[in-house]
Motif scaffolding. Sequence first.
Motif, short mmCIF file in Angstrom:
data_model
loop_
_atom_site.label_atom_id
_atom_site.label_comp_id
_atom_site.label_asym_id
_atom_site.label_seq_id
_atom_site.Cartn_x
_atom_site.Cartn_y
_atom_site.Cartn_z
N VAL A 12 -46.18 30.72 8.89
CA VAL A 12 -45.89 29.46 8.20
C VAL A 12 -46.92 29.25 7.10
O VAL A 12 -48.12 29.46 7.30
CB VAL A 12 -45.91 28.26 9.19
CG1 VAL A 12 -45.45 26.99 8.47
CG2 VAL A 12 -45.00 28.52 10.37
N ILE A 14 -48.22 26.28 4.64
CA ILE A 14 -48.14 24.83 4.47
C ILE A 14 -49.14 24.34 3.43
O ILE A 14 -50.05 25.08 3.02
CB ILE A 14 -48.41 24.08 5.81
CG1 ILE A 14 -49.73 24.57 6.44
CG2 ILE A 14 -47.25 24.22 6.77
CD1 ILE A 14 -50.27 23.67 7.51
N LYS A 21 -47.16 27.14 -2.26
CA LYS A 21 -46.42 27.60 -1.08
C LYS A 21 -45.25 28.50 -1.49
O LYS A 21 -45.06 29.57 -0.91
CB LYS A 21 -45.88 26.40 -0.28
CG LYS A 21 -46.96 25.46 0.22
CD LYS A 21 -46.38 24.31 1.03
CE LYS A 21 -45.42 23.43 0.26
NZ LYS A 21 -46.01 22.71 -0.88
N GLN A 91 -39.51 21.65 5.66
CA GLN A 91 -39.62 20.26 6.16
C GLN A 91 -38.30 19.50 6.07
O GLN A 91 -38.12 18.51 6.77
CB GLN A 91 -40.72 19.50 5.39
CG GLN A 91 -40.39 19.05 3.97
CD GLN A 91 -40.54 20.15 2.92
OE1 GLN A 91 -40.99 21.24 3.23
NE2 GLN A 91 -40.19 19.85 1.68
N ASP A 117 -46.54 20.06 5.08
CA ASP A 117 -46.95 19.67 6.42
C ASP A 117 -47.07 18.15 6.54
O ASP A 117 -46.99 17.60 7.62
CB ASP A 117 -48.27 20.35 6.83
CG ASP A 117 -49.35 20.21 5.77
OD1 ASP A 117 -49.03 19.90 4.60
OD2 ASP A 117 -50.52 20.41 6.11
N PRO A 124 -47.38 13.66 9.39
CA PRO A 124 -46.68 14.92 9.64
C PRO A 124 -45.21 14.84 9.22
O PRO A 124 -44.56 13.81 9.42
CB PRO A 124 -46.82 15.10 11.15
CG PRO A 124 -48.08 14.37 11.49
CD PRO A 124 -48.12 13.19 10.56
N THR A 128 -42.04 20.63 10.46
CA THR A 128 -43.14 21.55 10.11
C THR A 128 -44.25 21.57 11.17
O THR A 128 -44.68 22.66 11.57
CB THR A 128 -43.74 21.23 8.72
OG1 THR A 128 -42.69 20.96 7.81
CG2 THR A 128 -44.59 22.36 8.21
N PRO A 129 -44.74 20.41 11.64
CA PRO A 129 -45.85 20.45 12.62
C PRO A 129 -45.51 21.25 13.87
O PRO A 129 -46.34 22.03 14.36
CB PRO A 129 -46.08 18.98 12.96
CG PRO A 129 -45.50 18.22 11.81
CD PRO A 129 -44.36 19.03 11.29
N LEU A 132 -45.44 25.04 13.03
CA LEU A 132 -46.74 25.73 12.92
C LEU A 132 -47.43 25.84 14.28
O LEU A 132 -48.20 26.77 14.51
CB LEU A 132 -47.63 25.10 11.84
CG LEU A 132 -48.12 23.68 11.97
CD1 LEU A 132 -49.46 23.63 12.66
CD2 LEU A 132 -48.24 23.10 10.56
N VAL A 138 -50.58 30.90 10.52
CA VAL A 138 -50.43 29.70 9.68
C VAL A 138 -51.45 29.76 8.55
O VAL A 138 -52.64 30.01 8.80
CB VAL A 138 -50.66 28.40 10.49
CG1 VAL A 138 -50.49 27.17 9.59
CG2 VAL A 138 -49.73 28.31 11.68
N LYS A 140 -52.84 27.29 5.51
CA LYS A 140 -52.80 25.97 4.89
C LYS A 140 -53.41 26.09 3.51
O LYS A 140 -54.61 26.37 3.37
CB LYS A 140 -53.56 24.96 5.76
CG LYS A 140 -53.54 23.56 5.19
CD LYS A 140 -53.62 22.51 6.28
CE LYS A 140 -53.73 21.12 5.69
NZ LYS A 140 -53.27 20.08 6.60
#
Length: 191
Positions: A12, A14, A21, A91, A117, A124, A128-129, A132, A138, A140
């Motif tokens: 993922v 984010i 991204k 998302q 995210d 959130p 997505t949360p 991940l 993951v 970020k």
Amino acid sequence: MYRPIHYGYIEVIIGPMYSGKSEELIRRLKRAKIAKQTVVAFKPYIDNRYSNKDVVSHSGISIDAVPIKSAKDIYNYIDEDTQVVGIDEVQFFEEEVVDIAMDLADKGIKVIAAGLDMDFKGEPFGPTPKLLAVAEFVDKLQAVCMVCGNPAHRTQRLINGKPAKYNDPIILVGATESYEARCRKCHVIIK
Ligand code: ADP
Ligand code: ZN
């Protein structure tokens, strides 16, 4: 990122808007194609920012993608030869996208998903949360804060150039809406 291991897993990517991204998703999918893997990319049908049939980054790079209304539609476009599934703007899908990503990974497919995210409130965002939490990998990403230049992990919503209110409706008729990347210090939500 492309890893030459022969089983399914979930990656993922984010971060806030403009953090790169889509760029990173496109880079990974292009590398998988170079490795002669069979790749199919998807995006939610609502996201037609630049193009209906591509994942396109804000810097203009792109890759073919199938616009789908529901994550279940992924099954209509893959077969036993599919090795990599990319999903952008994850998302915007329903929570079921998490189960579908898990199912694909269990079947041996590499699932690479990119998405926000957090929403503009710093909360959130959608599935997505959860995605991940169940993913193997993951990343970020940070954008650049448009106010101070520091790394930015939040998305600022602006209505007619001013910070949006917490309860502002998602669609505001007649207003000009925009988004920019901001750091914790510069991100403003008016309650
Ligand atoms: P995302 O998918 O996270 O919204 P994109 O991959 O579409 O991001 O776009 C990333 C590109 O956006 C960067 O390479 C850069 O050219 C551009 N960009 C515009 N504003 C910013 C910003 N505030 N911070 C970082 N990159 C930005
Ligand atoms: Zn800042």
